[in-house]
Motif scaffolding. Sequence first.
Motif, PDB file in Angstrom:
ATOM      1  N   GLY A   1       1.323  27.929  31.374  1.00 18.73           N
ATOM      2  CA  GLY A   1       2.330  27.515  30.392  1.00 18.73           C
ATOM      3  C   GLY A   1       2.726  26.064  30.604  1.00 18.73           C
ATOM      4  O   GLY A   1       2.868  25.290  29.649  1.00 18.73           O
ATOM      5  N   THR A   2       2.860  25.691  31.869  1.00 13.87           N
ATOM      6  CA  THR A   2       3.237  24.314  32.195  1.00 13.87           C
ATOM      7  C   THR A   2       2.135  23.357  31.742  1.00 13.87           C
ATOM      8  O   THR A   2       2.409  22.303  31.154  1.00 13.87           O
ATOM      9  CB  THR A   2       3.453  24.188  33.720  1.00 13.87           C
ATOM     10  N   ARG A   3       0.906  23.734  32.012  1.00 15.67           N
ATOM     11  CA  ARG A   3      -0.210  22.860  31.595  1.00 15.67           C
ATOM     12  C   ARG A   3      -0.266  22.744  30.075  1.00 15.67           C
ATOM     13  O   ARG A   3      -0.515  21.673  29.531  1.00 15.67           O
ATOM     14  CB  ARG A   3      -1.539  23.403  32.129  1.00 15.67           C
TER      15      ARG A   3
ATOM     16  N   PRO B   1       0.897  11.366  27.009  1.00 18.85           N
ATOM     17  CA  PRO B   1       0.867  10.100  27.749  1.00 18.85           C
ATOM     18  C   PRO B   1       1.979  10.077  28.790  1.00 18.85           C
ATOM     19  O   PRO B   1       2.908  10.894  28.731  1.00 18.85           O
ATOM     20  CB  PRO B   1       1.128   9.050  26.660  1.00 18.85           C
ATOM     21  N   GLU B   2       1.896   9.164  29.739  1.00 19.41           N
ATOM     22  CA  GLU B   2       2.990   8.966  30.700  1.00 19.41           C
ATOM     23  C   GLU B   2       4.274   8.686  29.912  1.00 19.41           C
ATOM     24  O   GLU B   2       4.243   7.935  28.933  1.00 19.41           O
ATOM     25  CB  GLU B   2       2.686   7.752  31.595  1.00 19.41           C
ATOM     26  N   PRO B   3       5.408   9.284  30.340  1.00 19.97           N
ATOM     27  CA  PRO B   3       6.653   9.009  29.606  1.00 19.97           C
ATOM     28  C   PRO B   3       6.973   7.511  29.625  1.00 19.97           C
ATOM     29  O   PRO B   3       6.835   6.870  30.664  1.00 19.97           O
ATOM     30  CB  PRO B   3       7.701   9.795  30.399  1.00 19.97           C
ATOM     31  N   ARG B   4       7.351   6.988  28.474  1.00 17.71           N
ATOM     32  CA  ARG B   4       7.727   5.570  28.380  1.00 17.71           C
ATOM     33  C   ARG B   4       9.044   5.465  27.642  1.00 17.71           C
ATOM     34  O   ARG B   4       9.219   6.142  26.624  1.00 17.71           O
ATOM     35  CB  ARG B   4       6.692   4.793  27.570  1.00 17.71           C
TER      36      ARG B   4
ATOM     37  N   THR C   1      -8.045  11.226  20.784  1.00 22.18           N
ATOM     38  CA  THR C   1      -8.159  11.027  22.240  1.00 22.18           C
ATOM     39  C   THR C   1      -7.142  11.888  22.979  1.00 22.18           C
ATOM     40  O   THR C   1      -7.477  12.551  23.974  1.00 22.18           O
ATOM     41  CB  THR C   1      -7.943   9.542  22.605  1.00 22.18           C
ATOM     42  N   ALA C   2      -5.900  11.896  22.473  1.00 19.04           N
ATOM     43  CA  ALA C   2      -4.847  12.671  23.155  1.00 19.04           C
ATOM     44  C   ALA C   2      -5.161  14.167  23.079  1.00 19.04           C
ATOM     45  O   ALA C   2      -5.046  14.891  24.079  1.00 19.04           O
ATOM     46  CB  ALA C   2      -3.501  12.366  22.517  1.00 19.04           C
ATOM     47  N   LEU C   3      -5.576  14.623  21.905  1.00 13.23           N
ATOM     48  CA  LEU C   3      -5.908  16.051  21.757  1.00 13.23           C
ATOM     49  C   LEU C   3      -7.110  16.416  22.630  1.00 13.23           C
ATOM     50  O   LEU C   3      -7.129  17.475  23.279  1.00 13.23           O
ATOM     51  CB  LEU C   3      -6.203  16.367  20.280  1.00 13.23           C
ATOM     52  N   GLU C   4      -8.093  15.550  22.655  1.00 12.65           N
ATOM     53  CA  GLU C   4      -9.309  15.844  23.434  1.00 12.65           C
ATOM     54  C   GLU C   4      -8.985  15.899  24.929  1.00 12.65           C
ATOM     55  O   GLU C   4      -9.512  16.744  25.661  1.00 12.65           O
ATOM     56  CB  GLU C   4     -10.384  14.799  23.116  1.00 12.65           C
ATOM     57  N   ARG C   5      -8.097  15.024  25.363  1.00 14.53           N
ATOM     58  CA  ARG C   5      -7.678  15.080  26.774  1.00 14.53           C
ATOM     59  C   ARG C   5      -6.969  16.409  27.039  1.00 14.53           C
ATOM     60  O   ARG C   5      -7.189  17.073  28.054  1.00 14.53           O
ATOM     61  CB  ARG C   5      -6.755  13.898  27.085  1.00 14.53           C
ATOM     62  N   ALA C   6      -6.107  16.806  26.102  1.00 15.75           N
ATOM     63  CA  ALA C   6      -5.353  18.059  26.272  1.00 15.75           C
ATOM     64  C   ALA C   6      -6.312  19.252  26.381  1.00 15.75           C
ATOM     65  O   ALA C   6      -6.171  20.098  27.276  1.00 15.75           O
ATOM     66  CB  ALA C   6      -4.410  18.257  25.081  1.00 15.75           C
ATOM     67  N   ILE C   7      -7.281  19.320  25.486  1.00 15.02           N
ATOM     68  CA  ILE C   7      -8.200  20.474  25.502  1.00 15.02           C
ATOM     69  C   ILE C   7      -9.033  20.455  26.784  1.00 15.02           C
ATOM     70  O   ILE C   7      -9.264  21.502  27.406  1.00 15.02           O
ATOM     71  CB  ILE C   7      -9.087  20.486  24.233  1.00 15.02           C
ATOM     72  N   SER C   8      -9.440  19.262  27.218  1.00 17.03           N
ATOM     73  CA  SER C   8     -10.199  19.171  28.480  1.00 17.03           C
ATOM     74  C   SER C   8      -9.365  19.715  29.639  1.00 17.03           C
ATOM     75  O   SER C   8      -9.887  20.438  30.503  1.00 17.03           O
ATOM     76  CB  SER C   8     -10.578  17.712  28.782  1.00 17.03           C
ATOM     77  N   GLU C   9      -8.087  19.394  29.643  1.00 18.74           N
ATOM     78  CA  GLU C   9      -7.222  19.878  30.735  1.00 18.74           C
ATOM     79  C   GLU C   9      -7.095  21.400  30.714  1.00 18.74           C
ATOM     80  O   GLU C   9      -6.975  22.034  31.760  1.00 18.74           O
ATOM     81  CB  GLU C   9      -5.823  19.252  30.613  1.00 18.74           C
ATOM     82  N   LEU C  10      -7.127  21.969  29.518  1.00 17.26           N
ATOM     83  CA  LEU C  10      -7.004  23.430  29.421  1.00 17.26           C
ATOM     84  C   LEU C  10      -8.328  24.123  29.728  1.00 17.26           C
ATOM     85  O   LEU C  10      -8.365  25.158  30.387  1.00 17.26           O
ATOM     86  CB  LEU C  10      -6.511  23.832  28.026  1.00 17.26           C
ATOM     87  N   GLU C  11      -9.428  23.546  29.239  1.00 20.99           N
ATOM     88  CA  GLU C  11     -10.744  24.175  29.459  1.00 20.99           C
ATOM     89  C   GLU C  11     -11.218  24.011  30.896  1.00 20.99           C
ATOM     90  O   GLU C  11     -11.986  24.844  31.394  1.00 20.99           O
ATOM     91  CB  GLU C  11     -11.795  23.574  28.506  1.00 20.99           C
TER      92      GLU C  11
ATOM     93  N   HIS D   1      -2.497  19.356  18.419  1.00 21.13           N
ATOM     94  CA  HIS D   1      -1.933  18.996  19.727  1.00 21.13           C
ATOM     95  C   HIS D   1      -0.511  19.551  19.846  1.00 21.13           C
ATOM     96  O   HIS D   1      -0.140  20.130  20.866  1.00 21.13           O
ATOM     97  CB  HIS D   1      -1.936  17.469  19.894  1.00 21.13           C
ATOM     98  N   ARG D   2       0.283  19.402  18.787  1.00 22.91           N
ATOM     99  CA  ARG D   2       1.646  19.917  18.810  1.00 22.91           C
ATOM    100  C   ARG D   2       1.654  21.424  19.064  1.00 22.91           C
ATOM    101  O   ARG D   2       2.508  21.950  19.782  1.00 22.91           O
ATOM    102  CB  ARG D   2       2.340  19.605  17.483  1.00 22.91           C
ATOM    103  N   SER D   3       0.673  22.124  18.481  1.00 23.95           N
ATOM    104  CA  SER D   3       0.632  23.589  18.612  1.00 23.95           C
ATOM    105  C   SER D   3       0.352  24.044  20.043  1.00 23.95           C
ATOM    106  O   SER D   3       0.701  25.158  20.423  1.00 23.95           O
ATOM    107  CB  SER D   3      -0.462  24.173  17.716  1.00 23.95           C
ATOM    108  N   LEU D   4      -0.307  23.202  20.824  1.00 19.18           N
ATOM    109  CA  LEU D   4      -0.696  23.619  22.177  1.00 19.18           C
ATOM    110  C   LEU D   4       0.519  23.938  23.045  1.00 19.18           C
ATOM    111  O   LEU D   4       0.435  24.741  23.973  1.00 19.18           O
ATOM    112  CB  LEU D   4      -1.531  22.524  22.863  1.00 19.18           C
ATOM    113  N   ALA D   5       1.649  23.305  22.752  1.00 16.73           N
ATOM    114  CA  ALA D   5       2.841  23.530  23.584  1.00 16.73           C
ATOM    115  C   ALA D   5       3.247  25.002  23.586  1.00 16.73           C
ATOM    116  O   ALA D   5       3.821  25.494  24.559  1.00 16.73           O
ATOM    117  CB  ALA D   5       3.987  22.646  23.101  1.00 16.73           C
TER     118      ALA D   5
END
Length: 379
Positions: A5-7, A14-17, A53-63, A242-246
């Motif tokens: 769930g955390t992932r 991105p890093e918080p800015r 890019t952001a979505l692809e990074r997210a899916i890579s982290e999950l897969e 990407h929003r849905s992944l949360a």
Amino acid sequence: MTGDGTRAVRAGLPEPRANEPALPGPAFAAHYHLPGEVAGPYTYGREGNPTWTALERAISELEYPAGVPAAQTITFPSGMAAISAVLLSQLRPGDTAVLPADGYQLLPALRERLEGFGVTVRTAPTGDDAQLGALDGARLLWIETPSNPGLDVCDIRRLADAAHDRGALVAVDNTLATPLAQRPLELGADFSVASGTKALTGHGDVLLGYVTTLAPELAAAVRAWRKTTGAIPGPMEAWLAHRSLATLQLRVDRQAATALALARALHDRREVTSVRHPGLPDDPAHAVALRQMHGGRFGCVVSFVLPDRPHAERFLAALRLVDEATSFGGVRSTAERRGRWGGDAVPDGFIRFSVGVEDTDDLVDDVLTALNLAQTNGV
Ligand SMILES: Cc1ncc(COP(=O)(O)O)c(C=O)c1O
């Protein structure tokens, strides 16, 4: 490693800015400022987009949560675009591919196209790892587990090892499981491929597909295929995905729990036969599913058979909380008589039921009431 769930909540952010949103909005750009020499990362909209890019990074982290080696994901405008990208970028005339005989109903159309290009295609059922018997001389093995709509399961590790021994690549359609339940790359597959249209995005409002791989040369080939064919996702769809992944973990956990409750309730009905759900302890798929699917997440789909087509149609018409619609994985339950499409080898009364996130008791009550009405109205 953090929990699923955390992932899912943080995946690809991105890093918080200071003064920036947590998830930057969609970048609508056909081209980017590009003075002087051609230099990346963003040049032209068909080649790259920061929202992808952001979505692809997210899916890579999950897969592939291990992160080393780094997984690469390439997103597509639909699951079929992703599937086609793998098959058509990897197979050449003279190659042999092994597909499931009981996979998604558009695979036969893809088979015809591959054969037209001089590729030999063999098929074998998903259950009992029957594809093992078709691997000799193959260049690529395509697995779909759990299979849609029959919900058979095969042993990814066993099939991947056997395919690799013969020099074949292995791709797994991970649509039904989602990466929170099943991680094919950890089990030895070369590609994890999915329709994000289903449970991954989960709201029934986006079409999306993706391919994830650990091999840089395979990623490059699939990315080149996307660029050449122009099969790119829209920035809005990528951002919505990407929003849905949360909420992915919340959704798949609720859906899996309700699907199991529904499957159990259906089991007790005399007019219902062949109830299939990989989470049912006496399901033929259960033992393998238990080994390779995580967290008790056996998916949101339950399939079962009613006595005939009129009975199935009466049942569907009597449902109040369930939309008669195709697709699966959405927050609102859907069901359909699968035989109406003509593409699957299923009996006339076969129902594919996709469990949403309604309250479990409400949904089970609705189904049981509809079953009662379907019986009464038929006599
Ligand atoms: C298992 C599976 N793979 C692939 C697809 C194709 O996905 P899309 O409809 O996003 O093209 C589907 C669609 O139902 C599916 O069920």
